[in-house]
Write a protein that holds these residues in place. Structure first.
Motif, mmCIF file in Angstrom:
data_model
loop_
_atom_site.group_PDB
_atom_site.id
_atom_site.type_symbol
_atom_site.label_atom_id
_atom_site.label_comp_id
_atom_site.label_asym_id
_atom_site.label_seq_id
_atom_site.Cartn_x
_atom_site.Cartn_y
_atom_site.Cartn_z
ATOM 1 N N ASP A 94 0.825 -0.907 0.209
ATOM 2 C CA ASP A 94 -0.207 -0.706 0.347
ATOM 3 C C ASP A 94 1.113 1.317 0.074
ATOM 4 O OD1 ASP A 94 -2.590 -1.393 0.567
ATOM 5 O OD2 ASP A 94 -2.723 -0.914 2.340
ATOM 6 N N PHE A 95 2.217 1.085 -0.849
ATOM 7 C CA PHE A 95 2.910 2.476 -1.311
ATOM 8 C C PHE A 95 1.671 3.690 -1.624
ATOM 9 C CE2 PHE A 95 5.522 4.788 -4.157
ATOM 10 C CZ PHE A 95 6.592 5.847 -3.369
ATOM 11 N N ALA A 96 2.131 4.616 -1.080
ATOM 12 C CA ALA A 96 1.470 5.410 -1.783
ATOM 13 C C ALA A 96 -0.350 6.323 -1.622
ATOM 14 C CB ALA A 96 1.651 5.964 -3.601
ATOM 15 N N LEU A 97 -0.288 5.483 -0.509
ATOM 16 C CA LEU A 97 -1.614 6.066 -0.683
ATOM 17 C C LEU A 97 -2.197 6.269 0.335
ATOM 18 C CD1 LEU A 97 -4.020 3.416 -0.806
ATOM 19 C CD2 LEU A 97 -3.922 2.438 1.150
ATOM 20 N N ALA A 98 -1.432 7.620 1.311
ATOM 21 C CA ALA A 98 -1.758 8.735 1.780
ATOM 22 C C ALA A 98 -0.346 9.458 1.659
ATOM 23 C CB ALA A 98 -1.795 7.975 3.474
ATOM 24 N N PRO A 99 -0.681 10.434 1.870
ATOM 25 C CA PRO A 99 0.399 12.128 1.595
ATOM 26 C C PRO A 99 1.238 11.449 2.278
ATOM 27 C CG PRO A 99 -2.422 12.610 2.168
ATOM 28 C CD PRO A 99 -2.099 11.215 2.707
ATOM 29 N N VAL A 100 2.474 11.830 1.862
ATOM 30 C CA VAL A 100 4.021 11.693 2.230
ATOM 31 C C VAL A 100 4.436 12.316 2.738
ATOM 32 C CG1 VAL A 100 5.171 12.629 0.440
ATOM 33 C CG2 VAL A 100 5.911 10.140 2.118
ATOM 34 N N PRO A 134 0.411 4.225 -10.379
ATOM 35 C CA PRO A 134 1.358 3.966 -11.334
ATOM 36 C C PRO A 134 2.509 4.507 -10.903
ATOM 37 C CG PRO A 134 -1.257 4.691 -12.143
ATOM 38 C CD PRO A 134 -1.146 5.077 -10.995
ATOM 39 N N PRO A 135 4.023 3.623 -11.326
ATOM 40 C CA PRO A 135 5.192 4.460 -11.322
ATOM 41 C C PRO A 135 4.945 5.884 -11.422
ATOM 42 C CG PRO A 135 5.428 1.757 -11.350
ATOM 43 C CD PRO A 135 3.640 3.143 -11.213
ATOM 44 N N ALA A 136 4.590 5.873 -13.412
ATOM 45 C CA ALA A 136 4.958 6.930 -13.692
ATOM 46 C C ALA A 136 3.907 8.310 -12.746
ATOM 47 C CB ALA A 136 3.875 7.129 -15.392
ATOM 48 N N GLN A 137 3.115 8.180 -11.860
ATOM 49 C CA GLN A 137 3.085 9.181 -10.816
ATOM 50 C C GLN A 137 3.305 9.208 -9.497
ATOM 51 O OE1 GLN A 137 -1.379 9.111 -10.782
ATOM 52 N NE2 GLN A 137 -1.658 7.851 -12.500
ATOM 53 N N LEU A 156 5.486 12.166 -4.444
ATOM 54 C CA LEU A 156 6.174 12.197 -3.465
ATOM 55 C C LEU A 156 6.847 14.066 -3.854
ATOM 56 C CD1 LEU A 156 9.235 9.302 -4.531
ATOM 57 C CD2 LEU A 156 8.336 9.177 -2.412
ATOM 58 N N ALA A 157 6.538 14.920 -4.546
ATOM 59 C CA ALA A 157 6.419 15.966 -4.142
ATOM 60 C C ALA A 157 7.977 16.444 -4.159
ATOM 61 C CB ALA A 157 5.673 16.604 -3.149
ATOM 62 N N ASP A 158 9.481 15.989 -4.278
ATOM 63 C CA ASP A 158 10.186 16.870 -3.976
ATOM 64 C C ASP A 158 11.242 16.537 -5.220
ATOM 65 O OD1 ASP A 158 13.020 16.532 -3.034
ATOM 66 O OD2 ASP A 158 12.092 17.960 -0.786
ATOM 67 N N ALA A 159 10.861 17.312 -5.666
ATOM 68 C CA ALA A 159 12.363 16.681 -7.339
ATOM 69 C C ALA A 159 13.758 16.320 -6.148
ATOM 70 C CB ALA A 159 12.363 17.677 -7.767
ATOM 71 N N LEU A 211 14.445 14.384 -4.402
ATOM 72 C CA LEU A 211 14.465 13.461 -3.437
ATOM 73 C C LEU A 211 13.504 11.963 -4.549
ATOM 74 C CD1 LEU A 211 12.981 14.103 0.398
ATOM 75 C CD2 LEU A 211 15.849 13.285 -0.943
ATOM 76 N N ALA A 212 12.636 12.421 -4.718
ATOM 77 C CA ALA A 212 11.634 12.014 -6.279
ATOM 78 C C ALA A 212 12.442 10.789 -6.465
ATOM 79 C CB ALA A 212 10.965 12.634 -6.413
ATOM 80 N N ASP A 213 13.207 11.515 -7.158
ATOM 81 C CA ASP A 213 14.657 11.217 -8.413
ATOM 82 C C ASP A 213 14.960 9.466 -8.198
ATOM 83 O OD1 ASP A 213 14.142 12.869 -10.419
ATOM 84 O OD2 ASP A 213 15.867 14.100 -10.513
ATOM 85 N N ALA A 214 15.676 10.001 -6.644
ATOM 86 C CA ALA A 214 16.799 9.698 -6.369
ATOM 87 C C ALA A 214 15.718 8.426 -5.334
ATOM 88 C CB ALA A 214 17.448 10.012 -4.787
ATOM 89 N N ILE A 215 14.576 8.254 -5.442
ATOM 90 C CA ILE A 215 13.605 6.508 -4.628
ATOM 91 C C ILE A 215 13.210 6.360 -6.285
ATOM 92 C CG2 ILE A 215 11.472 6.577 -3.599
ATOM 93 C CD1 ILE A 215 12.048 8.833 -1.796
#
Length: 246
Positions: free
Chosen positions: A169-175, A203-206, A211-214, A216-220
């Protein structure tokens, strides 16, 4: 033949399954008629199976899978689910664990993502790997508590050593910002050395936008999606249909 001393020695050597098999064989004429090498092979096999069953039981207890009954043999393949049986067969030998690849399971609620994730973790345990299941929210909560009581690094080390980590359940709630950083810490430790299974309705494309932090999002996303096997599940909720693999 003095069987009692031999049985005592087998138990002293912690070969209880072999002792039990040897005792049972005494009552089976077809077994006693076998050559020594054949009978000895049966005894060794009995001990090996008993130890493997104990090891698997212990591994599954430690894994704490949400769906304890989940296994690859129980996966259903109706056409509307669009789940390719060949892909599951490809994952079954657990080469993806050996090669430190990830698995991404995406689909609407109730389509069976958690079941397949647990089934893959169960299969990894069968193959001798260590696994652990956590819902994303529970994992982040545990990390928050660990940071508060000074066991944060110990928990990260434990997670880093697992062969398979299931994050359900990843990305089910605001991070939250700290959750982003915690996730990166986990994935950084595991990247190219361990395998992670992620289930998500998103979907992974979203994921990058979620993640809303460019930075950290790139790294994750790079650490999660590089060399990842992706399965997209379709169809209606299997819970509503009363299916077990949901």
């Amino acid at each position: 033949m003095l069987n009692a001393p031999t049985l005592e020695q087998l138990h002293a050597l912690k070969l209880g399954a072999m002792a039990a098999a040897w005792t049972a064989h005494q009552q089976q004429a077809d077994v006693t008629a076998l050559a020594f090498d054949e009978r000895f092979a049966l005894l060794v096999e009995a001990e090996w199976h008993a130890r493997e069953n104990k090891r698997l039981t212990r591994a599954l207890q430690e894994a704490k899978l949400k769906l304890s009954q989940a296994c690859l043999e129980a996966i259903d393949y109706p056409a509307r689910r669009e789940l390719d049986k060949a892909v599951i067969r490809q994952l079954a030998p657990c080469r993806w664990v050996e090669e430190h690849h990830n698995v991404i399971l995406v689909g609407a609620t109730g389509v069976g993502k958690s079941f397949i994730a647990c089934a893959l973790a169960h299969q990894a345990c069968r193959k001798g790997y260590r696994a652990l299941y956590r819902r994303a929210s529970r994992l982040f909560h545990e990390l928050t508590l660990a940071r508060a009581d000074g066991t944060y690094l110990r928990l990260l080390t434990k997670l880093a050593r697992l062969d398979v980590l299931v994050i359900d359940d990843f990305a089910l709630a605001p991070v939250q910002d700290q959750e982003r950083r915690d996730l990166l810490e986990i994935l950084e430790d595991r990247y190219a050395t361990r395998s992670t299974i992620i289930t998500s309705q998103l979907p992974p494309a979203q994921w990058h936008d979620y993640l809303a932090d460019a930075t950290l999002a790139d790294a994750i996303c790079d650490r999660l999606l590089h060399n990842a096997h992706r399965l997209v599940l379709q169809g209606p909720s299997r819970r509503k249909e009363g299916k077990l693999d949901a």
